[in-house]
Motif scaffolding. Structure first.
Motif, PDB file in Angstrom:
ATOM      1  N   LEU A 106       0.798  -1.276  -0.039  1.00 48.92           N
ATOM      2  CA  LEU A 106       0.142  -0.056  -0.290  1.00 48.92           C
ATOM      3  C   LEU A 106       0.861   1.153  -0.015  1.00 48.92           C
ATOM      4  N   ALA A 107       1.997   1.392   0.762  1.00 51.29           N
ATOM      5  CA  ALA A 107       2.860   2.305   0.643  1.00 51.29           C
ATOM      6  C   ALA A 107       3.555   2.553  -0.622  1.00 51.29           C
ATOM      7  N   GLU A 108       3.850   1.702  -1.428  1.00 54.80           N
ATOM      8  CA  GLU A 108       4.389   1.670  -2.650  1.00 54.80           C
ATOM      9  C   GLU A 108       3.402   2.207  -3.687  1.00 54.80           C
ATOM     10  N   ARG A 112       3.668   6.144  -5.456  1.00 49.03           N
ATOM     11  CA  ARG A 112       3.667   6.213  -7.048  1.00 49.03           C
ATOM     12  C   ARG A 112       2.443   6.862  -7.396  1.00 49.03           C
ATOM     13  N   GLY A 113       1.628   7.351  -6.717  1.00 49.88           N
ATOM     14  CA  GLY A 113       0.148   7.768  -7.043  1.00 49.88           C
ATOM     15  C   GLY A 113       0.200   9.269  -7.096  1.00 49.88           C
ATOM     16  N   VAL A 193       7.635  -3.783  -4.848  1.00 44.28           N
ATOM     17  CA  VAL A 193       8.306  -4.105  -3.738  1.00 44.28           C
ATOM     18  C   VAL A 193       9.207  -5.227  -3.670  1.00 44.28           C
ATOM     19  N   ALA A 194       8.548  -6.368  -4.365  1.00 48.93           N
ATOM     20  CA  ALA A 194       9.491  -7.794  -4.237  1.00 48.93           C
ATOM     21  C   ALA A 194      10.699  -7.368  -5.047  1.00 48.93           C
ATOM     22  N   ALA A 195      10.689  -6.613  -6.170  1.00 48.70           N
ATOM     23  CA  ALA A 195      11.982  -6.316  -6.992  1.00 48.70           C
ATOM     24  C   ALA A 195      12.814  -5.598  -6.161  1.00 48.70           C
ATOM     25  N   ARG A 196      12.353  -4.408  -5.469  1.00 45.84           N
ATOM     26  CA  ARG A 196      13.395  -3.771  -4.646  1.00 45.84           C
ATOM     27  C   ARG A 196      13.948  -4.383  -3.645  1.00 45.84           C
ATOM     28  N   ARG A 197      13.179  -5.468  -2.881  1.00 46.65           N
ATOM     29  CA  ARG A 197      13.739  -6.428  -1.784  1.00 46.65           C
ATOM     30  C   ARG A 197      14.846  -7.091  -2.624  1.00 46.65           C
TER      31      ARG A 197
END
Length: 230
Positions: A106-108, A112-113, A193-197
């Protein structure tokens, strides 16, 4: 893009709350996303065909490099369905799987919004359906009754499927509250988020259920007594 110049493709699954979604992200491009509204069949039934359709929509032979899956907080059965499928896909596709919290996704999306938080602290409130909420704020996660919510020390923004109840409670106390329109994560932001992780931009999070409450049922402390012989 990795050291070999390959554009990373991430398959993401979300089934933490009422709505399930699946997406494939290639770098910053969403190749495909499917969303399943709530149904009486449950995520264990709706999620596999959703994944099948998403994989079928991308080019044949498209390699998946990473799987991201929401780990909670959320609904017990939905989390288990998503995690079980993610681990099965990880084995079948030969790629790692990483966890993403509901609050991170949700924060991501907010980041980006078009409606920035403006310095507000984000509170993500999830309905436990057991008389309280799962609350995540400033990396702190807790299961708490509405009447025991802490008073914010500054302006806050509220997201999640229990956001309206939490925002109303805090506003009644005079807190500076902004109610967002985000109620559930979307798979495209789980993938981001998974890609950033995976790139090391975020700390590790195992693809295991993030439960803030004990199970609703417990195993007996000792084996049941045998039935009497008549």
């Amino acid at each position: 893009m990795d050291a070999k110049g390959v554009r990373m493709r991430v398959l993401a699954l979300d089934s933490a709350l009422a709505v399930a979604s699946v997406a494939i992200l290639q770098e910053e491009e969403v190749l495909v996303e499917e969303i399943a509204p709530p149904s009486g069949n449950g995520h264990a039934a709706t999620l596999p065909p959703l994944v099948e359709r998403v994989l079928a929509e991308v080019s044949a032979g498209t390699e998946i490099h990473l799987i991201g899956v929401t780990v909670g907080p959320g609904r017990f059965t939905g989390l288990r369905a998503g995690l079980a499928l993610a681990h099965g896909l990880s084995e079948g596709l030969g790629c790692p799987v990483v966890g993403v919290s509901v609050a991170e996704a949700l924060a991501e999306e907010l980041a980006r919004g078009e409606r920035p938080l403006g310095g507000r602290e984000l509170w993500v409130a999830i309905d436990s359906y057991r008389g309280h909420v799962f609350l995540e704020r400033a990396a702190k996660r807790e299961s708490i009754a509405l009447e025991r919510l802490a008073q914010p020390v500054g302006p806050v923004a509220i997201a999640g499927d229990a956001a309206i109840a939490v925002a109303a409670r805090l506003a009644a106390r005079g807190a500076d509250v902004m109610l967002t329109d985000l109620r559930a994560p979307r798979a495209r932001f789980v993938a981001s988020v998974a890609a950033r992780r995976c790139r090391g931009e975020l700390p590790p999070l195992a693809a295991e259920p993030l439960y803030l409450d004990p199970p609703a049922t417990r195993a007996p402390a000792s084996p049941p007594r045998p039935a009497p012989v008549v």
